[in-house]
Design an enzyme around this catalytic site. Structure first.
Site, PDB file in Angstrom:
ATOM      1  N   LYS A 113      94.005 -26.684 112.350  1.00 41.48           N
ATOM      2  CA  LYS A 113      92.636 -27.039 111.963  1.00 41.48           C
ATOM      3  C   LYS A 113      91.755 -25.798 111.757  1.00 41.48           C
ATOM      4  O   LYS A 113      90.786 -25.834 111.024  1.00 41.48           O
ATOM      5  CB  LYS A 113      91.993 -27.928 113.025  1.00 41.48           C
ATOM      6  CG  LYS A 113      92.760 -29.176 113.420  1.00 41.48           C
ATOM      7  CD  LYS A 113      92.725 -30.235 112.353  1.00 41.48           C
ATOM      8  CE  LYS A 113      93.061 -31.638 112.824  1.00 41.48           C
ATOM      9  NZ  LYS A 113      94.355 -31.845 113.449  1.00 41.48           N
TER      10      LYS A 113
HETATM   11  C1  LIG Z   1      95.261 -32.896 113.262  1.00 41.72           C
HETATM   12  C2  LIG Z   1      96.668 -32.678 113.664  1.00 41.72           C
HETATM   13  C3  LIG Z   1      97.736 -33.310 113.004  1.00 41.72           C
HETATM   14  C4  LIG Z   1      97.511 -34.340 111.923  1.00 41.72           C
HETATM   15  O1  LIG Z   1      96.966 -33.787 110.753  1.00 41.72           O
HETATM   16  P1  LIG Z   1      96.294 -34.740 109.652  1.00 41.72           P
HETATM   17  O2  LIG Z   1      95.687 -33.820 108.665  1.00 41.72           O
HETATM   18  O3  LIG Z   1      95.266 -35.541 110.385  1.00 41.72           O
HETATM   19  O4  LIG Z   1      97.368 -35.598 109.100  1.00 41.72           O
HETATM   20  C5  LIG Z   1      99.016 -32.975 113.382  1.00 41.72           C
HETATM   21  N1  LIG Z   1      99.264 -32.100 114.374  1.00 41.72           N
HETATM   22  C6  LIG Z   1      98.262 -31.486 115.039  1.00 41.72           C
HETATM   23  C7  LIG Z   1      98.599 -30.546 116.144  1.00 41.72           C
HETATM   24  C8  LIG Z   1      96.933 -31.737 114.708  1.00 41.72           C
HETATM   25  O5  LIG Z   1      95.948 -31.119 115.352  1.00 41.72           O
END
Ligand SMILES: *Cc1c(COP(=O)(O)O)cnc(C)c1O
Length: 463
Positions: A113
Site C-alpha cells: 500500500k
Molecule cells: C490490501 C492488501 C491485499 C489486497 O489488495 P487489494 O488491492 O485490496 O486486492 C493483499 N495483501 C495485503 C498484505 C494487503 O495489505
C-alpha cells in the site's frame, strides 16, 4: 486526460479532480476515458532505468497537464528515492526455475500500500494547497491501507485523517502501526463490525453529499484512481526486468478489493505483454466464485490468517465490470442496483468469457496457507507472509505449465503477520530497525458502533 464514472452519470473530471474526489457522485468509480498505450520500443527503453524514471513514463499520460514534468519528476524522486528501504524499490527474488516473488514491502509500513499512498500524500499536498482548502480523509482498512495512509499524511497541516478498522480483526502489528501515531491530525476508530461494514460506512458517508461537501471529504481507499495508477508501475518494472516486451509474463496477485490486480489489468491494456492474471483469494472467495459461475454474490466474511483479504465486496471489481460491459454505464448501474437490493448480480455469458480469457482464480484455505509457508521456507529459505503464500499457492495451481515467467506479488513483510509466520516456520523475522519499539509505544484510538450518524458527527467534531 479526462476521467469518467463507471455509472456514467457523474461529472467528467481531470486528474486533480479525481484525486481529490475519490468516489464519483453517482456512486461509481472514476476511470480514464481511454487507456494510454506505450509502444514496444517505449517499454524496451525502460530497461536498466530506475524505478522512479519508469514511474514517470507510466504515470505521465494519466496526469495530463495537472502537473508539470518537473513537478511530477520531483514527486516521484522523493517518493521512490527516499521512502523505500531497498535500492531496487521493488526487487524480484527467484524461488524456482520459472517462479519469482516481487517484494512490495520495503516501504515505511511494510506492505504494498505504501507504493500508492506515499505518492497520494504528495498529490494531496500539492492539489489542496492549489485550491487553498483543507481535506478530510475518511478511510476503511482491513489493516494495511490504514497505516500506509496515516504514515503518508501524519503531521500535515491541511489534512485530517479518520481511519476505520474492524475492531479486533487486524493483527497487533497492523493496529499498532496506526494507533501509535499520535499526531493531532490522526484519528483511529475501531468499528464494532467487519471490514465490509467499515467500507460500507465510508461509502455511505461519501454518498451523503451534504456531509461530504461540509468537510471536503477525500478517499484514500483504492476507489481513488491515483492509487491504482501508482500500482501499475511495478508491473512494468518487474516485467521489463524479465524480458518484456519481448517476453510475456504472468502474475499471481493476493486479492481483496481487486485494486492491485486491476492495476495489472491496466498495465496490460497499456501494452505490457501480460499473459494471465491470477486472482489469489483466501476463503473469502467471492471473486473466485464469480469467475466460475458469473454470479457476483456477497457472503459473510470469515476471519483468516490473511486478514487484509478478508473482504467480500471488492469495490474495484466494478471497474472491470465497466469494461466487460463495453463501458456501458447504465448496465453497470443496473448490476449495482441489483447487488444493493438482492446482494448479487450475474454477468452475461459474453462478459464472463471476456473475464476468463485473462483472469484465473484460486481459493486457498488457512491450513494450506501455513503448509505453503512451511514448504517454501524448507525448499528455498524464503519466509513469506500469509498473503504472499496465498499467491504462491494460486500460482502453483493455476500456472504450473506456464512457459512465461510467473511472478507472485509479495504484498506484505512477514513480520506484519508474525503469529502466522511463527506457526508455520517456528520463528518470526525481526522488526526492522525503524519499528523496533513498536510494541512498547503508546496507543490512541476510539471505539464506535457500526452506525453512520455516529460516525458523521464524530468526523464533523474534528480531530
Ligand atoms: C490490501 C492488501 C491485499 C489486497 O489488495 P487489494 O488491492 O485490496 O486486492 C493483499 N495483501 C495485503 C498484505 C494487503 O495489505
Amino acid at each position: 486526460m479526462k476521467y469518467i464514472s463507471t455509472r456514467g452519470q457523474a461529472e467528467v473530471l481531470d486528474f486533480e479532480g479525481v484525486t481529490l474526489t475519490g468516489l464519483a457522485r453517482d456512486g461509481g468509480l472514476y476511470v480514464p476515458e481511454s487507456i494510454p498505450t506505450l509502444t514496444a520500443d517505449e517499454i524496451r527503453s525502460m530497461r536498466g532505468k530506475s524505478y522512479s524514471d519508469i514511474a514517470f513514463q507510466v504515470i505521465k499520460p494519466f496526469i495530463g497537464d495537472c502537473l508539470t514534468d518537473a513537478e511530477l519528476k520531483s514527486m516521484l524522486d522523493e517518493t521512490y528515492g527516499t521512502a523505500f528501504r531497498h535500492p531496487a524499490v521493488a526487487p524480484l527474488v527467484q524461488t524456482g526455475a520459472n517462479d519469482w516473488i516481487l517484494e512490495l514491502f520495503h516501504g515505511p509500513t511494510l506492505a504494498f500500500k505504501d507504493f500508492a499512498l506515499q505518492l497520494l500524500g504528495r498529490f494531496f499536498d500539492v492539489f489542496s494547497a492549489r485550491r487553498d482548502r483543507s481535506l478530510t480523509i475518511l478511510g476503511a482498512t482491513s489493516g494495511d491501507t490504514g497505516s500506509a495512509a496515516i504514515e503518508a499524511t501524519r503531521g500535515r497541516d491541511n489534512v485530517k485523517i479518520f481511519m476505520l478498522h474492524p475492531k479486533d480483526r487486524v493483527s497487533d502489528v497492523q493496529r499498532r502501526q496506526m494507533t501509535t501515531v499520535i499526531e493531532p491530525n490522526v484519528v483511529n476508530i475501531a468499528v464494532e463490525g467487519t471490514f465490509d461494514d467499515c467500507q460500507a460506512l465510508v461509502k455511505a458517508a461519501f454518498n451523503n453529499h451534504e456531509f461530504r461537501d461540509s468537510v471536503n471529504l477525500t478517499a484514500v481507499n483504492s476507489i481513488n484512481w491515483a492509487r491504482v495508477m501508482a500500482q501499475v508501475v511495478y508491473y512494468f518494472t518487474s516485467a521489463v526486468s524479465l524480458g518484456a516486451p519481448d517476453r510475456s509474463v504472468s502474475y499471481s496477485v493476493p486479492t481483496g478489493n481487486f485494486g492491485d490486480i486491476f492495476a495489472g489489468y491496466i498495465a496490460r491494456a497499456m501494452g505490457l505483454p501480460i499473459d494471465k492474471l491470477v486472482v489469489a483469494t483466501n476463503s473469502n472467495d467471492i471473486l473466485a466464485k464469480t469467475l466460475q459461475t458469473g454470479t457476483y454474490a456477497s457472503g459473510s466474511v470469515n476471519a483468516t490468517l490473511s486478514p487484509s483479504m478478508d473482504i467480500q465486496v471488492s469495490s474495484n471489481f466494478e471497474r472491470l465490470v465497466f469494461d466487460l460491459t463495453g463501458r456501458d454505464g447504465s448496465k453497470v448501474q443496473s448490476y449495482m442496483d441489483g447487488f444493493a437490493a438482492e446482494g448479487q448480480f450475474k454477468l452475461d455469458a459474453a462478459e464472463l468469457e471476456k473475464a476468463r480469457a485473462l483472469f484465473l482464480a484460486h481459493q486457498v484455505d488457512d491450513a494450506t496457507t501455513l503448509s505453503v509457508m512451511q514448504d517454501l521456507y524448507a525448499r528455498t529459505g524464503y519466509s513469506a507472509d500469509p498473503h504472499t503464500a496465498v499467491g504462491v499457492k494460486a500460482a502453483q495451481e493455476c500456472l504450473a505449465s506456464s512457459t512465461s515467467p510467473v511472478i507472485t506479488l509479495a504484498t506484505a513483510h512477514p513480520v506484519k503477520f508474525g503469529a502466522a509466520v511463527e506457526k508455520a516456520i517456528g520463528h518470526v523475522p525481526a522488526l526492522p530497525e525503524h519499528m523496533a519499539d513498536l510494541m512498547e509505544r503508546e496507543e490512541r484510538m476510539e471505539t464506535l458502533p457500526n452506525d453512520l450518524e455516529t460516525l458523521m458527527s464524530r468526523v464533523k467534531a474534528g480531530s
